[in-house]
Design an enzyme around this catalytic site. Structure first.
Site, PDB file in Angstrom:
ATOM      1  N   LYS A   9      14.427  89.680  91.579  1.00 36.64           N
ATOM      2  CA  LYS A   9      15.375  88.859  92.323  1.00 36.64           C
ATOM      3  C   LYS A   9      16.639  89.653  92.625  1.00 36.64           C
ATOM      4  CE  LYS A   9      17.853  85.612  90.456  1.00 36.64           C
ATOM      5  NZ  LYS A   9      19.204  86.205  90.590  1.00 36.64           N
ATOM      6  N   LYS A  14      17.011  95.822  90.165  1.00 39.55           N
ATOM      7  CA  LYS A  14      15.811  96.536  90.601  1.00 39.55           C
ATOM      8  C   LYS A  14      16.142  97.872  91.256  1.00 39.55           C
ATOM      9  CE  LYS A  14      15.632  94.003  94.943  1.00 39.55           C
ATOM     10  NZ  LYS A  14      17.020  93.533  94.712  1.00 39.55           N
ATOM     11  N   LYS A  40      20.154  94.733 103.015  1.00 41.29           N
ATOM     12  CA  LYS A  40      21.471  95.311 102.706  1.00 41.29           C
ATOM     13  C   LYS A  40      21.452  96.836 102.817  1.00 41.29           C
ATOM     14  CE  LYS A  40      22.089  93.686  98.533  1.00 41.29           C
ATOM     15  NZ  LYS A  40      20.733  93.125  98.318  1.00 41.29           N
ATOM     16  N   ASP A 128      13.358  87.662  95.666  1.00 37.39           N
ATOM     17  CA  ASP A 128      13.733  86.258  95.488  1.00 37.39           C
ATOM     18  C   ASP A 128      12.703  85.338  96.128  1.00 37.39           C
ATOM     19  OD1 ASP A 128      16.796  85.959  94.487  1.00 37.39           O
ATOM     20  OD2 ASP A 128      16.509  87.814  95.577  1.00 37.39           O
TER      21      ASP A 128
END
Length: 273
Positions: A9, A14, A40, A128
């Site tokens: 998530k 990560k 991003k 997510d």
């Protein structure tokens, strides 16, 4: 060739795990491709020098689809790591998952993984919501070994279970759940419930990363913990993780056994979540 996808998530760490693995393998002499699969486009920042500005695959394709080649989509980071970022639409416009899917299509068209140019490819993937786009590394069989990053937090566990569902769906592509990485958020976190969760998924905890402020300190200098504090317990944990992943034979790994949503909530209630 090793193809490894790191899922988790948002905000779970990560990218810390993925970039640390890339540095570990590169320091060991492997030729590494690091692929950021997040709108991003900030995964590879830890692998680049401060002055380097990486262009995303979507930006390049938007400018001139015909001119896109490996020299355009790849940026060389430290230790010779080739870095690639999918990018995505502006916030509130379009689908971020589509950017990941389009990048995977581009890598496939270029036959980059089949070229023999790399020994290891690391995919850093937002988890997510495992929609069709973000599941592209699994759906298209690009990543054979999947590592799920989670913490002691309930929503991290919930997301990990959903990711395990996606792995189960795409198991016929040769994808396996290599295991979990416990990236603890609190110094007082209990690890035993995470081991029980791993057992419920028919997998194991590959390594536990204790909370360490040096990870954040290193990130401020665009360095992984392996470079910033190579003797730190977290750096040692990432080296052990890299070795554990390499030792895994996907054909010998058991299928994950994800729970239903209600099953996860019941697990959290029974384990103090």
């Amino acid at each position: 060739m090793e193809t490894i996808a790191v899922y988790g998530k948002g905000g779970i760490g990560k990218s810390v795990v993925a970039t640390s693995l890339s540095v570990h393998y590169a320091q060991a002499g492997r030729r590494v491709l690091h692929v950021g699969c997040d709108p991003k486009h900030d995964s590879a920042l830890r692998l680049l020098e401060t002055s380097t500005n990486i262009r995303t695959v979507l930006d390049i394709l938007k400018e001139d689809p015909e001119a896109a080649g490996t020299d355009e989509i790849l940026t060389t980071g430290r230790y010779g790591i080739s870095c690639c970022e999918a990018g995505g639409p502006a916030p509130g416009v379009g689908c971020g998952g589509r950017g990941v899917a389009r990048m995977i299509e581009t890598l496939d068209e270029m036959q980059l993984l089949q070229s023999g140019r790399y020994d290891v490819a690391i995919f850093d993937v937002l988890g997510d919501v495992v929609c069709g786009g973000f599941a592209a590394p699994l759906r298209d069989g690009f990543a054979k070994k999947v590592v799920i990053v989670l913490s002691e937090e309930p929503m991290a566990i919930f997301a990990a279970n959903n990711i395990a569902r996606a792995i189960d769906i795409y198991r016929d592509n040769g994808v396996c759940l290599a295991g979990l990485v416990a990236n603890l958020r609190s110094k007082d976190a209990k690890v035993e419930p995470l081991h029980r969760f791993a057992a419920r998924l028919n997998t194991r905890i590959l390594t536990v990363v204790e909370r360490d402020p040096r990870i954040m300190e290193g990130e401020k200098q665009q360095r992984t913990i392996l470079e910033y504090a190579p003797e730190a317990p977290a750096a040692q944990a990432f080296r052990a993780l890299g070795a554990a992943i390499e030792a895994i034979d996907p054909a010998q790994m058991p299928l994950p056994t994800p729970m239903t949503d209600e099953g996860v909530f019941e697990f959290l209630r029974d384990n103090g979540g």
